[in-house]
Write an enzyme that holds these catalytic residues in place. Structure first.
Site, PDB file in Angstrom:
ATOM      1  N   SER A 107       0.869  -1.223  -0.160  1.00 40.16           N
ATOM      2  CA  SER A 107       0.083  -0.032  -0.028  1.00 40.16           C
ATOM      3  C   SER A 107       0.908   1.238  -0.003  1.00 40.16           C
ATOM      4  O   SER A 107       0.413   2.299  -0.340  1.00 40.16           O
ATOM      5  CB  SER A 107      -0.892   0.090   1.136  1.00 40.16           C
ATOM      6  OG  SER A 107       0.017   0.057   2.462  1.00 40.16           O
ATOM      7  N   CYS A 119       2.544  -6.861   1.968  1.00 40.96           N
ATOM      8  CA  CYS A 119       1.540  -6.138   2.783  1.00 40.96           C
ATOM      9  C   CYS A 119       0.605  -7.088   3.440  1.00 40.96           C
ATOM     10  O   CYS A 119       0.133  -8.056   2.603  1.00 40.96           O
ATOM     11  CB  CYS A 119       0.620  -5.317   1.779  1.00 40.96           C
ATOM     12  SG  CYS A 119      -0.607  -4.345   2.432  1.00 40.96           S
ATOM     13  N   ASN A 120       0.641  -7.078   4.811  1.00 43.82           N
ATOM     14  CA  ASN A 120      -0.103  -7.898   5.475  1.00 43.82           C
ATOM     15  C   ASN A 120      -1.602  -7.855   5.167  1.00 43.82           C
ATOM     16  O   ASN A 120      -2.352  -8.795   5.149  1.00 43.82           O
ATOM     17  CB  ASN A 120       0.136  -7.915   6.966  1.00 43.82           C
ATOM     18  CG  ASN A 120       1.560  -8.389   7.745  1.00 43.82           C
ATOM     19  OD1 ASN A 120       1.617  -9.510   8.080  1.00 43.82           O
ATOM     20  ND2 ASN A 120       2.401  -7.369   7.228  1.00 43.82           N
ATOM     21  N   CYS A 169       2.524  -5.670  10.274  1.00 41.64           N
ATOM     22  CA  CYS A 169       2.134  -4.818   8.990  1.00 41.64           C
ATOM     23  C   CYS A 169       3.772  -4.252   8.692  1.00 41.64           C
ATOM     24  O   CYS A 169       4.692  -4.278   9.474  1.00 41.64           O
ATOM     25  CB  CYS A 169       1.726  -3.347   9.536  1.00 41.64           C
ATOM     26  SG  CYS A 169       1.510  -2.153   8.417  1.00 41.64           S
TER      27      CYS A 169
HETATM   28  N1  DGL Z   1       2.055  -2.358   4.890  1.00 40.97           N
HETATM   29  C1  DGL Z   1       0.863  -2.704   4.969  1.00 40.97           C
HETATM   30  C2  DGL Z   1       0.585  -4.005   5.889  1.00 40.97           C
HETATM   31  O1  DGL Z   1       1.548  -4.995   5.841  1.00 40.97           O
HETATM   32  C3  DGL Z   1       0.381  -1.282   5.398  1.00 40.97           C
HETATM   33  C4  DGL Z   1      -1.240  -1.466   5.346  1.00 40.97           C
HETATM   34  C5  DGL Z   1      -2.011   0.001   5.148  1.00 40.97           C
HETATM   35  O2  DGL Z   1      -1.774   0.601   4.297  1.00 40.97           O
HETATM   36  O3  DGL Z   1      -2.971   0.162   5.980  1.00 40.97           O
HETATM   37  O4  DGL Z   1      -0.606  -4.081   6.260  1.00 40.97           O
END
Ligand code: DGL
Length: 259
Positions: free
Chosen positions: A11, A73-74, A183
């Site tokens: 994201s 991205c999780n 995250c």
């Molecule tokens: N790096 C994303 C994750 O691992 C962030 C998610 C977001 O944009 O809220 O969940």
């Protein structure tokens, strides 16, 4: 085929923490990284919207002929990877919070997990947690507001410290001995987390495991890059490229792309 790049998307800038693990373990692989910062955070979006954005990112990376895609991205993994795998004919590697090693090794029988709302409310996260938590208490905490601060370049700011203090307090009270970072943006918070948590608490994330899994799948499918010339790494963002450049320690140029 083997010289085709590994595609990586997130994201926003957080997935660069995964890129670094991949680059360290697979130094000959070409990579292309896509940061959908204009749409960050994904964590508060509906599962349908997260899926739509994940499809958009995937199709963008497929234009670059990627041989494998890492969903760094999780939130996107827990909400979209099943459909991505069913739809496209290349391997996808995802990332999920490391609940299993944390609960297996916990002595205090309490662990904390900091992740986005989108991850914590997903079916995949629930299923994994129920499978592995055993008799361990899992303190779940939404990291509301963390991703926007990182995307704004305020990773180690006072505002961030204030937020983290609030989020960690119930975990510290519950005597956690593991904090799971759910995250890919959160590994960048390490200096603050180390300052705020009791020193006995171990902090874990899944970045290294993702790199190992990427290597395993490339090996199994005969997709490893056999050329040993120096690898090419491309970074694209539809947000402010400066923020990502800082996280990459200025080592690479980041291009603005309107996708
Ligand atoms: N790096 C994303 C994750 O691992 C962030 C998610 C977001 O944009 O809220 O969940």
């Amino acid at each position: 085929m083997s010289t085709q790049p590994i595609g990586i998307f997130d994201s926003g800038v957080g997935g660069t923490s995964i890129y670094k693990e991949i680059e360290a373990l697979l130094p000959h692989e070409n990579t292309i990284y896509l940061a959908d910062s204009a749409n960050a955070p994904y964590g508060n979006k509906s599962p349908e919207d997260i899926l739509k954005l994940s499809i958009k990112n995937t199709e963008y990376l497929l234009n670059y002929n990627c041989k494998l895609i890492v969903v760094a991205c999780n939130t996107a993994t827990t909400n979209a990877i099943k459909v991505l795998r069913e739809t496209y004919n290349i391997p996808f590697i995802g990332i999920e919070p490391a609940i299993k090693p944390a609960s297996l090794n916990s002595k205090t029988k309490a662990i904390g997990i900091l992740a986005t709302k989108g991850t914590l409310t997903s079916k995949l996260f629930h299923d994994t947690t129920n499978l592995y938590k055993n008799d361990v208490q899992v303190i779940e905490q939404e990291g509301e507001g963390i991703v926007p601060l990182i995307e704004a370049g305020k990773t180690l700011s006072e505002d961030m410290k204030t937020l983290l203090k609030i989020y960690l307090e119930p975990m510290i009270k519950a005597n956690i001995d593991y904090l799971v970072l759910g995250c890919t943006h959160y590994p960048y918070l390490l200096p603050l987390l180390l300052e705020l948590l009791p020193k006995e608490v171990k902090i874990i994330d899944s970045g290294e495991a993702v790199a190992r899994q990427t290597k395993t799948i490339l090996e199994k499918q005969n997709l490893l890059n056999t050329e040993t010339l120096s690898a090419k790494h491309q970074f694209y963002s539809n947000g402010d490229p400066k923020v990502m450049k800082t996280l990459l320690n200025e080592a690479y140029s980041v291009n603005f792309l309107n996708f």
